[in-house]
Write a protein that holds these residues in place. Sequence first.
Motif, PDB file in Angstrom:
ATOM      1  N   LEU A 287     -49.080  34.919  -0.613  1.00  9.69           N
ATOM      2  CA  LEU A 287     -49.331  35.983  -1.583  1.00  9.69           C
ATOM      3  C   LEU A 287     -48.916  37.308  -0.956  1.00  9.69           C
ATOM      4  CD1 LEU A 287     -52.814  34.764  -2.860  1.00  9.69           C
ATOM      5  CD2 LEU A 287     -50.667  34.740  -4.156  1.00  9.69           C
ATOM      6  N   LYS A 288     -47.622  37.589  -1.025  1.00  4.67           N
ATOM      7  CA  LYS A 288     -47.045  38.753  -0.354  1.00  4.67           C
ATOM      8  C   LYS A 288     -46.460  39.716  -1.382  1.00  4.67           C
ATOM      9  CE  LYS A 288     -45.669  35.941   3.641  1.00  4.67           C
ATOM     10  NZ  LYS A 288     -44.502  35.471   4.445  1.00  4.67           N
ATOM     11  N   VAL A 289     -46.891  40.959  -1.330  1.00  3.94           N
ATOM     12  CA  VAL A 289     -46.372  41.975  -2.241  1.00  3.94           C
ATOM     13  C   VAL A 289     -44.866  42.140  -2.071  1.00  3.94           C
ATOM     14  CG1 VAL A 289     -46.470  44.422  -2.856  1.00  3.94           C
ATOM     15  CG2 VAL A 289     -48.575  43.180  -2.361  1.00  3.94           C
ATOM     16  N   GLU A 290     -44.375  41.934  -0.855  1.00  4.53           N
ATOM     17  CA  GLU A 290     -42.936  42.083  -0.587  1.00  4.53           C
ATOM     18  C   GLU A 290     -42.199  40.745  -0.717  1.00  4.53           C
ATOM     19  OE1 GLU A 290     -44.853  40.940   3.313  1.00  4.53           O
ATOM     20  OE2 GLU A 290     -45.366  42.167   1.574  1.00  4.53           O
ATOM     21  N   GLY A 291     -42.799  39.802  -1.435  1.00  2.64           N
ATOM     22  CA  GLY A 291     -42.251  38.445  -1.506  1.00  2.64           C
ATOM     23  C   GLY A 291     -40.898  38.302  -2.164  1.00  2.64           C
ATOM     24  N   LEU A 292     -40.443  39.315  -2.888  1.00  7.15           N
ATOM     25  CA  LEU A 292     -39.112  39.247  -3.505  1.00  7.15           C
ATOM     26  C   LEU A 292     -38.001  39.609  -2.528  1.00  7.15           C
ATOM     27  CD1 LEU A 292     -39.846  40.829  -6.999  1.00  7.15           C
ATOM     28  CD2 LEU A 292     -38.788  38.584  -6.643  1.00  7.15           C
ATOM     29  N   LYS A 293     -38.342  40.278  -1.465  1.00  6.88           N
ATOM     30  CA  LYS A 293     -37.336  40.797  -0.547  1.00  6.88           C
ATOM     31  C   LYS A 293     -36.508  39.678   0.076  1.00  6.88           C
ATOM     32  CE  LYS A 293     -36.766  44.083   3.253  1.00  6.88           C
ATOM     33  NZ  LYS A 293     -37.465  44.985   4.195  1.00  6.88           N
ATOM     34  N   GLY A 294     -35.186  39.786  -0.109  1.00  8.93           N
ATOM     35  CA  GLY A 294     -34.266  38.819   0.477  1.00  8.93           C
ATOM     36  C   GLY A 294     -34.151  37.508  -0.275  1.00  8.93           C
ATOM     37  N   LYS A 295     -34.917  37.316  -1.348  1.00  9.89           N
ATOM     38  CA  LYS A 295     -34.868  36.056  -2.082  1.00  9.89           C
ATOM     39  C   LYS A 295     -33.618  36.001  -2.958  1.00  9.89           C
ATOM     40  CE  LYS A 295     -38.860  34.258  -0.774  1.00  9.89           C
ATOM     41  NZ  LYS A 295     -39.377  35.339   0.062  1.00  9.89           N
ATOM     42  N   ARG A 296     -32.947  34.849  -2.920  1.00 11.13           N
ATOM     43  CA  ARG A 296     -31.758  34.628  -3.741  1.00 11.13           C
ATOM     44  C   ARG A 296     -32.196  33.922  -5.028  1.00 11.13           C
ATOM     45  NH1 ARG A 296     -26.758  34.989  -1.441  1.00 11.13           N
ATOM     46  NH2 ARG A 296     -25.969  33.183  -2.617  1.00 11.13           N
ATOM     47  N   LEU A 297     -32.097  34.635  -6.130  1.00 15.74           N
ATOM     48  CA  LEU A 297     -32.591  34.140  -7.415  1.00 15.74           C
ATOM     49  C   LEU A 297     -31.438  33.890  -8.364  1.00 15.74           C
ATOM     50  CD1 LEU A 297     -35.620  36.589  -7.936  1.00 15.74           C
ATOM     51  CD2 LEU A 297     -35.559  34.411  -6.696  1.00 15.74           C
ATOM     52  N   GLY A 298     -31.391  32.693  -8.909  1.00 12.64           N
ATOM     53  CA  GLY A 298     -30.345  32.336  -9.866  1.00 12.64           C
ATOM     54  C   GLY A 298     -30.797  32.595 -11.288  1.00 12.64           C
ATOM     55  N   ILE A 299     -30.153  33.534 -11.968  1.00 10.50           N
ATOM     56  CA  ILE A 299     -30.490  33.875 -13.340  1.00 10.50           C
ATOM     57  C   ILE A 299     -29.719  32.951 -14.279  1.00 10.50           C
ATOM     58  CG2 ILE A 299     -30.648  35.712 -15.059  1.00 10.50           C
ATOM     59  CD1 ILE A 299     -32.219  36.243 -12.468  1.00 10.50           C
ATOM     60  N   LEU A 300     -30.429  32.086 -14.968  1.00 11.76           N
ATOM     61  CA  LEU A 300     -29.789  31.143 -15.884  1.00 11.76           C
ATOM     62  C   LEU A 300     -29.569  31.830 -17.231  1.00 11.76           C
ATOM     63  CD1 LEU A 300     -31.836  27.938 -14.978  1.00 11.76           C
ATOM     64  CD2 LEU A 300     -29.721  28.796 -13.952  1.00 11.76           C
ATOM     65  N   ARG A 301     -28.638  32.747 -17.236  1.00  6.15           N
ATOM     66  CA  ARG A 301     -28.449  33.684 -18.343  1.00  6.15           C
ATOM     67  C   ARG A 301     -28.127  32.983 -19.665  1.00  6.15           C
ATOM     68  NH1 ARG A 301     -29.012  39.320 -19.048  1.00  6.15           N
ATOM     69  NH2 ARG A 301     -28.415  39.555 -16.857  1.00  6.15           N
ATOM     70  N   LYS A 302     -27.088  32.178 -19.667  1.00  3.69           N
ATOM     71  CA  LYS A 302     -26.575  31.616 -20.918  1.00  3.69           C
ATOM     72  C   LYS A 302     -27.605  30.745 -21.628  1.00  3.69           C
ATOM     73  CE  LYS A 302     -22.785  28.825 -22.775  1.00  3.69           C
ATOM     74  NZ  LYS A 302     -21.554  28.052 -22.447  1.00  3.69           N
ATOM     75  N   ALA A 303     -28.302  29.924 -20.875  1.00  4.37           N
ATOM     76  CA  ALA A 303     -29.211  28.958 -21.485  1.00  4.37           C
ATOM     77  C   ALA A 303     -30.566  29.556 -21.854  1.00  4.37           C
ATOM     78  CB  ALA A 303     -29.419  27.772 -20.545  1.00  4.37           C
ATOM     79  N   PHE A 304     -31.022  30.576 -21.100  1.00  4.66           N
ATOM     80  CA  PHE A 304     -32.413  31.001 -21.248  1.00  4.66           C
ATOM     81  C   PHE A 304     -32.621  32.484 -21.549  1.00  4.66           C
ATOM     82  CE2 PHE A 304     -32.440  27.253 -18.461  1.00  4.66           C
ATOM     83  CZ  PHE A 304     -33.258  26.421 -19.217  1.00  4.66           C
ATOM     84  N   PHE A 305     -31.567  33.261 -21.597  1.00  7.59           N
ATOM     85  CA  PHE A 305     -31.722  34.688 -21.894  1.00  7.59           C
ATOM     86  C   PHE A 305     -30.791  35.130 -23.018  1.00  7.59           C
ATOM     87  CE2 PHE A 305     -33.126  34.198 -17.500  1.00  7.59           C
ATOM     88  CZ  PHE A 305     -34.353  34.869 -17.517  1.00  7.59           C
ATOM     89  N   ASN A 306     -30.590  34.236 -23.962  1.00 10.46           N
ATOM     90  CA  ASN A 306     -29.672  34.498 -25.057  1.00 10.46           C
ATOM     91  C   ASN A 306     -30.396  35.200 -26.214  1.00 10.46           C
ATOM     92  OD1 ASN A 306     -27.262  34.459 -26.477  1.00 10.46           O
ATOM     93  ND2 ASN A 306     -27.624  32.420 -27.311  1.00 10.46           N
ATOM     94  N   PHE A 307     -30.922  36.392 -25.935  1.00 11.50           N
ATOM     95  CA  PHE A 307     -31.658  37.148 -26.940  1.00 11.50           C
ATOM     96  C   PHE A 307     -30.729  38.114 -27.671  1.00 11.50           C
ATOM     97  CE2 PHE A 307     -34.724  36.333 -23.443  1.00 11.50           C
ATOM     98  CZ  PHE A 307     -35.594  35.490 -24.137  1.00 11.50           C
ATOM     99  N   PRO A 308     -31.061  38.451 -28.924  1.00  6.92           N
ATOM    100  CA  PRO A 308     -30.243  39.427 -29.652  1.00  6.92           C
ATOM    101  C   PRO A 308     -30.183  40.766 -28.920  1.00  6.92           C
ATOM    102  CG  PRO A 308     -31.777  38.311 -31.129  1.00  6.92           C
ATOM    103  CD  PRO A 308     -32.158  37.914 -29.737  1.00  6.92           C
ATOM    104  N   THR A 309     -29.034  41.380 -28.917  1.00  7.76           N
ATOM    105  CA  THR A 309     -28.874  42.686 -28.276  1.00  7.76           C
ATOM    106  C   THR A 309     -29.858  43.687 -28.874  1.00  7.76           C
ATOM    107  OG1 THR A 309     -26.530  42.248 -27.922  1.00  7.76           O
ATOM    108  CG2 THR A 309     -27.252  44.543 -27.753  1.00  7.76           C
ATOM    109  N   GLY A 310     -30.567  44.382 -28.018  1.00  9.73           N
ATOM    110  CA  GLY A 310     -31.524  45.377 -28.481  1.00  9.73           C
ATOM    111  C   GLY A 310     -32.902  44.844 -28.789  1.00  9.73           C
ATOM    112  N   SER A 311     -33.075  43.520 -28.730  1.00 14.81           N
ATOM    113  CA  SER A 311     -34.393  42.945 -28.994  1.00 14.81           C
ATOM    114  C   SER A 311     -35.365  43.329 -27.885  1.00 14.81           C
ATOM    115  CB  SER A 311     -34.302  41.423 -29.091  1.00 14.81           C
ATOM    116  OG  SER A 311     -33.941  40.865 -27.834  1.00 14.81           O
ATOM    117  N   VAL A 312     -36.660  43.242 -28.185  1.00 13.74           N
ATOM    118  CA  VAL A 312     -37.685  43.545 -27.178  1.00 13.74           C
ATOM    119  C   VAL A 312     -37.483  42.681 -25.942  1.00 13.74           C
ATOM    120  CG1 VAL A 312     -40.155  43.445 -26.660  1.00 13.74           C
ATOM    121  CG2 VAL A 312     -39.375  44.315 -28.876  1.00 13.74           C
ATOM    122  N   GLU A 313     -37.250  41.389 -26.183  1.00 18.62           N
ATOM    123  CA  GLU A 313     -37.108  40.468 -25.059  1.00 18.62           C
ATOM    124  C   GLU A 313     -35.910  40.829 -24.190  1.00 18.62           C
ATOM    125  OE1 GLU A 313     -39.318  38.359 -28.311  1.00 18.62           O
ATOM    126  OE2 GLU A 313     -37.552  39.648 -28.189  1.00 18.62           O
TER     127      GLU A 313
END
Length: 512
Positions: A287-313
């Motif tokens: 449980l580290k506040v700095e736990g994001l530092k240096g982490k390599r995160l893969g953003i699965l954009r096409k499959a999971f972030f296909n929201f309408p432009t300008g939407s809240v999400e």
Amino acid sequence: MRSFGSALLSSLFLLLMASTSFKCEGFEFREATIESIRQAFDAGELTSRQLVEYYLEQIRLLNPLLRAVIEVSPDALQQADYADRERRSGRRGGVLHGVPVLLKDNIATRGPLNTTAGSLALLGSVVSRDAGVAQRLRRAGAVILGKASLSEWAHFRSFSAPSGWCARSGQGRNPYRLSADPCGSSSGSAIAAAANMAAVTLGMETDGSIICPSSANSVVGIKPTVGLTSRAGVIPISPRQDTVGPICRTVSDAVEVLEVIVGYDLRDRATLEAIKYIPKGGYKQFLKVEGLKGKRLGILRKAFFNFPTGSVEAQVFEEHFRTMRKRGAILLDNLEIPNFNEINSIGGIAEEIALEAEFKLSLKSYLSELTYSPVRSLADVIAFNDRHKVEEKVDEYGQDVFLSAENTTGIGPGETKAIHLLKELSKGLERLMMEKTLDAIVAAATLDTSVSNVLAIGGYPGITVPAGYGKSGVPFGVSFGGLRGSEPKLIEISYAFEQATLVRKPPSYLSE
């Protein structure tokens, strides 16, 4: 939801505010964490009895509306009194000493509580012992407060039954917007945690049953690596995919509970292999506040972030990505799991084939171990439902999954082929993570979008954290997933994200 009427909702809200604003010697019950409860115990500002009384009152006020709890334990106050006596005498039962817990109603408990998977068919059945995870909770000093509702039979009876419905408690409702899908099958656990009906709840996931309700009800859900937590004494679907995990309001609470319930159980062979993943020193160290530092995160954009432009999400997630970068994460955007389309198509068919056969066999094994049961096989359950069509809403929701499962004849060539295919498909995520040297994948978790099937077929872990609220007020989350045993990294990432964003807010109980 109009039938409740605005006057009733207003009255309920006033009652809720009166209840949640109640303080005991300066202790704020609403949104209380395990740590704040423990500190209040230690300071003598709070007793377990007072805490249990508070949650019982919350359940009394809210459950007629939310249907999150099937039943409360008649000895909950006795358990609390015992914990208080232990505390006064200087003895402690563990890290959850005196803390109330709600268990999904497919997790067995010996004693006064029923274990029914929400079905009338198992009402009155008697288990010979606690489930493995329930034993661990008791050893840690937890008070078993009651059983949370769920989608009946962990959403495995029928394709047409709505999420959150079971015959024993009715339709569970999302506390943020009562007309919204609470998602399943651990819906009651997530609703109860969100609505402050308990400090801690447990759910069980086969495919999406922790991830989806956690995101829909703005709470934190941990789907552990399969085998990390015991499934012994849990009404099953699949020994390959079933996993028990915590659903709480914060990452730190969920991690505290995870640390309690992991470990070897001689009644669950999968735990023998998975204990190698448990880190020396436990999970709270991550449980580290700095736990994001240096982490390599893969953003699965096409499959999971296909929201309408300008939407809240769309706007919310872009801001979250900026936050992750500011906190030192390395985002690899626009990644795709190479065989994602196959996982969704032929993988879905293969999963259905395998799960139906596994369910029939596993359920028979579970029922055979009961000291008493009105039913002893899937065929008995189907016959019971046919005799109780009105109560079980058979004409309305059917039991097509049950009927299909009953027609299976074990793990034959077809099922073996399906299971082998699922193993092969699960390697797509492994290839992506190894090729890109990822610490985790990142996916939106909404009512329409979830990475659960990818994680399910490989027995992989995932943590879902509140990410935002849509235009209608319905919550959505973000899921961090990884390979087997990657809980330490996922905890670092999810905790750091949570602390950087602090998205979660209490329910609004909107009626439409």
